[in-house]
Design a protein around this motif. Structure first.
Motif, PDB file in Angstrom:
ATOM      1  N   LEU A 139      45.109  25.292  18.779  1.00  0.00           N
ATOM      2  CA  LEU A 139      45.483  23.871  18.808  1.00  0.00           C
ATOM      3  C   LEU A 139      45.972  23.470  20.195  1.00  0.00           C
ATOM      4  O   LEU A 139      45.513  22.487  20.758  1.00  0.00           O
ATOM      5  CB  LEU A 139      46.558  23.580  17.760  1.00  0.00           C
ATOM      6  CG  LEU A 139      46.131  23.754  16.302  1.00  0.00           C
ATOM      7  CD1 LEU A 139      47.282  23.411  15.368  1.00  0.00           C
ATOM      8  CD2 LEU A 139      44.914  22.887  15.977  1.00  0.00           C
TER       9      LEU A 139
ATOM     10  N   GLY B 229      45.107  12.037  19.645  1.00  0.00           N
ATOM     11  CA  GLY B 229      44.188  13.170  19.754  1.00  0.00           C
ATOM     12  C   GLY B 229      43.171  13.097  18.642  1.00  0.00           C
ATOM     13  O   GLY B 229      43.382  12.434  17.622  1.00  0.00           O
TER      14      GLY B 229
ATOM     15  N   ARG C  36      35.745  18.299  29.307  1.00  0.00           N
ATOM     16  CA  ARG C  36      35.384  17.760  28.001  1.00  0.00           C
ATOM     17  C   ARG C  36      35.031  16.284  28.170  1.00  0.00           C
ATOM     18  O   ARG C  36      35.820  15.502  28.681  1.00  0.00           O
ATOM     19  CB  ARG C  36      36.558  17.896  27.024  1.00  0.00           C
ATOM     20  CG  ARG C  36      36.812  19.319  26.590  1.00  0.00           C
ATOM     21  CD  ARG C  36      38.128  19.429  25.852  1.00  0.00           C
ATOM     22  NE  ARG C  36      38.176  18.563  24.682  1.00  0.00           N
ATOM     23  CZ  ARG C  36      37.743  18.887  23.477  1.00  0.00           C
ATOM     24  NH1 ARG C  36      37.198  20.084  23.285  1.00  0.00           N
ATOM     25  NH2 ARG C  36      37.847  18.069  22.463  1.00  0.00           N
TER      26      ARG C  36
ATOM     27  N   LYS D  87      48.032  17.119  15.736  1.00  0.00           N
ATOM     28  CA  LYS D  87      49.102  16.114  15.720  1.00  0.00           C
ATOM     29  C   LYS D  87      50.099  16.386  14.587  1.00  0.00           C
ATOM     30  O   LYS D  87      51.320  16.351  14.801  1.00  0.00           O
ATOM     31  CB  LYS D  87      48.511  14.704  15.587  1.00  0.00           C
ATOM     32  CG  LYS D  87      47.555  14.324  16.708  1.00  0.00           C
ATOM     33  CD  LYS D  87      47.136  12.878  16.645  1.00  0.00           C
ATOM     34  CE  LYS D  87      46.267  12.548  15.444  1.00  0.00           C
ATOM     35  NZ  LYS D  87      44.962  13.236  15.478  1.00  0.00           N
TER      36      LYS D  87
ATOM     37  N   GLN E 239      41.252  29.114  15.570  1.00  0.00           N
ATOM     38  CA  GLN E 239      41.368  27.746  16.090  1.00  0.00           C
ATOM     39  C   GLN E 239      42.646  27.590  16.911  1.00  0.00           C
ATOM     40  O   GLN E 239      43.751  27.634  16.385  1.00  0.00           O
ATOM     41  CB  GLN E 239      41.366  26.741  14.941  1.00  0.00           C
ATOM     42  CG  GLN E 239      41.415  25.288  15.437  1.00  0.00           C
ATOM     43  CD  GLN E 239      41.647  24.293  14.329  1.00  0.00           C
ATOM     44  OE1 GLN E 239      41.950  24.663  13.195  1.00  0.00           O
ATOM     45  NE2 GLN E 239      41.494  23.014  14.639  1.00  0.00           N
TER      46      GLN E 239
ATOM     47  N   SER F 142      43.203  18.038  15.959  1.00  0.00           N
ATOM     48  CA  SER F 142      43.672  18.533  17.261  1.00  0.00           C
ATOM     49  C   SER F 142      45.075  19.129  17.199  1.00  0.00           C
ATOM     50  O   SER F 142      45.475  19.865  18.101  1.00  0.00           O
ATOM     51  CB  SER F 142      43.645  17.399  18.299  1.00  0.00           C
ATOM     52  OG  SER F 142      44.497  16.329  17.895  1.00  0.00           O
TER      53      SER F 142
ATOM     54  N   GLU G  92      49.140  13.186  24.492  1.00  0.00           N
ATOM     55  CA  GLU G  92      47.767  13.418  24.050  1.00  0.00           C
ATOM     56  C   GLU G  92      47.540  14.910  23.831  1.00  0.00           C
ATOM     57  O   GLU G  92      47.889  15.736  24.681  1.00  0.00           O
ATOM     58  CB  GLU G  92      46.781  12.915  25.100  1.00  0.00           C
ATOM     59  CG  GLU G  92      45.315  13.170  24.731  1.00  0.00           C
ATOM     60  CD  GLU G  92      44.377  13.076  25.932  1.00  0.00           C
ATOM     61  OE1 GLU G  92      43.469  12.241  25.880  1.00  0.00           O
ATOM     62  OE2 GLU G  92      44.576  13.849  26.903  1.00  0.00           O
ATOM     63  N   ILE G  93      46.936  15.254  22.671  1.00  0.00           N
ATOM     64  CA  ILE G  93      46.499  16.628  22.409  1.00  0.00           C
ATOM     65  C   ILE G  93      44.980  16.607  22.373  1.00  0.00           C
ATOM     66  O   ILE G  93      44.381  15.866  21.591  1.00  0.00           O
ATOM     67  CB  ILE G  93      47.012  17.143  21.052  1.00  0.00           C
ATOM     68  CG1 ILE G  93      48.515  16.914  20.911  1.00  0.00           C
ATOM     69  CG2 ILE G  93      46.696  18.621  20.886  1.00  0.00           C
ATOM     70  CD1 ILE G  93      49.039  17.229  19.524  1.00  0.00           C
ATOM     71  N   ASP G  94      44.358  17.414  23.204  1.00  0.00           N
ATOM     72  CA  ASP G  94      42.890  17.450  23.213  1.00  0.00           C
ATOM     73  C   ASP G  94      42.426  18.753  23.859  1.00  0.00           C
ATOM     74  O   ASP G  94      42.849  19.094  24.967  1.00  0.00           O
ATOM     75  CB  ASP G  94      42.329  16.252  23.986  1.00  0.00           C
ATOM     76  CG  ASP G  94      40.830  16.075  23.751  1.00  0.00           C
ATOM     77  OD1 ASP G  94      40.304  16.678  22.803  1.00  0.00           O
ATOM     78  OD2 ASP G  94      40.189  15.343  24.525  1.00  0.00           O
ATOM     79  N   GLY G  95      41.580  19.469  23.138  1.00  0.00           N
ATOM     80  CA  GLY G  95      40.997  20.682  23.692  1.00  0.00           C
ATOM     81  C   GLY G  95      42.004  21.745  24.058  1.00  0.00           C
ATOM     82  O   GLY G  95      41.824  22.479  25.035  1.00  0.00           O
TER      83      GLY G  95
END
Length: 539
Positions: free
Chosen positions: A16, A34, A303, A40, A14, A38, A228-231
């Motif tokens: 992050l 997020g 996304r 955080k 995974q 994700s 922002e944390i995403d993908g």
């Protein structure tokens, strides 16, 4: 002050985030957002040094002080609420304990008196610089802001519920006054009055703040920048949460348009190649286009934000009078919570029950739901009324020995497996998640499971006590939309102002002066009373 430079982090397969770079500047207020999982919490742990990056660097000054509020409470007990708050406040508390020991040594005299006196002078100067002498006064003010009554401050912290222990932990971190506050969902266990107090405290706080929070109003009023944390990517946006959502939407539309343009171009070129690849006359052009396509850097499919949607089934119509509360009284020992309360809830109305902590909001909803009997008076349901009740503490309505799917199956034994799988999926329990034991569910997952059971029943009356507690903003928005389309009656308690604004058509205010009814929306209530909550506390 704190900088992330090219930071990458993963757990097994995974990933992050990759090559993440941002910084926290002195006095800056940052919202960290997020999806669940994700990364955080990992960002917080990287800042505190509990974890290290796989690549890149996280740098912070050596003498920088940090206060980290997280969603777990250790074993608190053996001290009063005040003593526990002061003890957890960091260096000042430690120095205060050392001063007490030094005073004892100096009073005893002995060979090391000179050393004790010298050390006492050093410790006292630092203690004074940190505001140690007004530590208890500030602790009292913070605890009052977070909802503690004066007599509760002297009580043993061990006697408190988990939610109130969380408030003690939060109070000790705020009392610490660190250079940087790291706050993981600080509003989860707070009532509206305490949230408003905390909002003002953080807005005026001189140090830096990085926080996760599912309360849109808090994020809008406190933060000045969003990370922002995403993908696997980390992006920063200047502005509050509303600005971030707008900017993210514009950016998502731009990335989607770029992707679609490239896909159209690739399809066009591929059709040309396929059509003319067998014709000698077009061989140079075909080869040229093949080479050009090989060199083009493909844009990954963006996304797409997945908006959740679920709807309450159309319920049978109830009578016009839905709930009648007649001369209801309720007391806990000498404390009278309700004294001959009268209330009539009619079909289609949406009542928000408001009041300071201890005003009897949950007690009233429990009496309406039939899980608590009044001392006198009665609560009666109207003709053809079917009720769905959401308790403030969801585990009261769940069996921790079952899995998610088994819980739904026990609730609806005649429903088909397909129906229950679809219901579970609609509330975020797809695939293996439906086999999770109820006992390991997070607060948000518990809330979603209780809501799924209520949705299946299709009641025409919903009695909801803090239904959005622990829900992320995406799920919360889906709940609001579903309730907005709900063709029935709702009585609810909520500390979420976006939820209040979206749904309330009547406000019942419980307070020392007795109950008051306000016709109209929450915004109209605020306009008429000049306050956002009945028991607003001074910041």
């Amino acid at each position: 002050m704190i900088s992330f430079t090219g930071v990458s982090k993963q757990y097994g397969p995974q990933v992050l985030f990759v090559d993440a770079s941002f910084q926290i500047n002195p006095g800056e207020k940052i919202g960290l957002v997020g999806p669940n999982g994700s990364g955080k919490t990992t960002v917080f742990r990287l800042i505190t040094g509990e974890e290290r990056p796989d690549d890149g660097a996280v740098e912070r000054p050596r003498r920088l002080s940090l206060g980290y509020f997280r969603q777990d409470v250790g074993g608190l007990g053996g001290r009063s609420v005040l003593r526990e708050t002061v003890a957890g406040s960091g260096e000042a508390a430690t120095l205060g304990e050392e001063l007490a020991l030094l005073e004892h040594r100096m009073a005893a005299g002995g060979d090391d008196l000179d050393r004790a006196v010298a050390r006492y002078g050093e410790v006292q100067a630092r203690y004074q610089d940190l505001g140690g002498y007004d530590l208890e006064a500030r602790a009292h003010a913070i605890l009052a802001g977070l909802g503690f009554e004066a007599d509760e401050v002297a009580g043993d912290v061990a006697s408190l519920s988990g939610g109130w222990k969380m408030r003690v932990v939060l109070a000790s971190i705020l009392l610490m006054r660190p250079d940087v506050l790291l706050l993981d969902e600080p509003t989860n266990y707070l009532d509206l009055e305490s949230i408003l107090w905390l909002e003002a405290f953080l807005r005026d706080y001189p140090g830096a703040v990085m926080m996760t929070c599912h309360d849109r109003d808090v994020m809008n009023r406190v933060v000045q920048r969003i990370v922002e944390i995403d993908g696997g990517q980390v992006r920063t946006y200047s502005g509050n949460y509303d600005f971030y959502e707008q900017a993210r939407q514009v950016e998502a539309e731009r990335r989607e348009a770029e992707y679609q343009r490239q896909q159209a171009m690739l399809a066009k070129e591929s059709r040309f190649i396929e059509r003319f690849k067998a014709q000698v006359a077009f061989a140079p052009q075909v080869q040229s286009r093949i080479k050009r396509l090989e060199k083009i850097e493909r844009i990954a499919a963006p996304r797409r934000l997945q908006e959740k949607r679920f709807d309450f089934r159309v319920p049978p119509r109830s009578g016009e009078d839905v709930i009648k509360v007649s001369q209801v009284s309720k007391a806990y020992g000498r404390r009278v919570v309700h004294d001959r309360l009268d209330l009539l809830v009619r079909r289609g109305e949406r009542w928000s029950v408001m009041g300071a902590n201890g005003a009897g909001k949950t007690t009233l909803l429990k009496m309406m739901a039939g899980v608590l009997a009044p001392d006198s008076g009665e609560v009666t349901l109207g003709a053809a009324v079917t009720m769905g009740y959401f308790a403030q503490h969801q585990m009261e309505q769940l069996d921790d020995s079952l899995t998610v799917f088994e819980e739904l199956q026990a609730h609806a034994p005649v429903a088909s497996v397909g129906t229950l799988k679809s219901l579970a999926g609609a509330f975020g329990f797809s695939g293996e998640d439906a086999d999770k034991p109820v006992r390991v569910l997070s607060g948000g997952e518990q809330a979603r499971l209780v809501l799924a059971k209520i949705l299946y029943d299709a009641p025409n009356l919903l009695v909801l006590d803090e239904p959005t507690n622990h829900l992320d903003m995406v799920t919360k928005r889906a709940v609001v939309r579903a309730l907005d389309r709900f063709d029935g009656t709702v009585v609810f308690v909520s500390h979420d102002r976006a939820f209040l604004r979206a749904l309330a058509t009547r406000v019942l205010e419980l307070g020392p002066g007795g109950p008051r009814v306000y016709e109209g929306t929450y915004d109209e209530y605020v306009s008429r009373t000049g306050r956002e909550a009945p028991g607003m506390r001074q910041g």
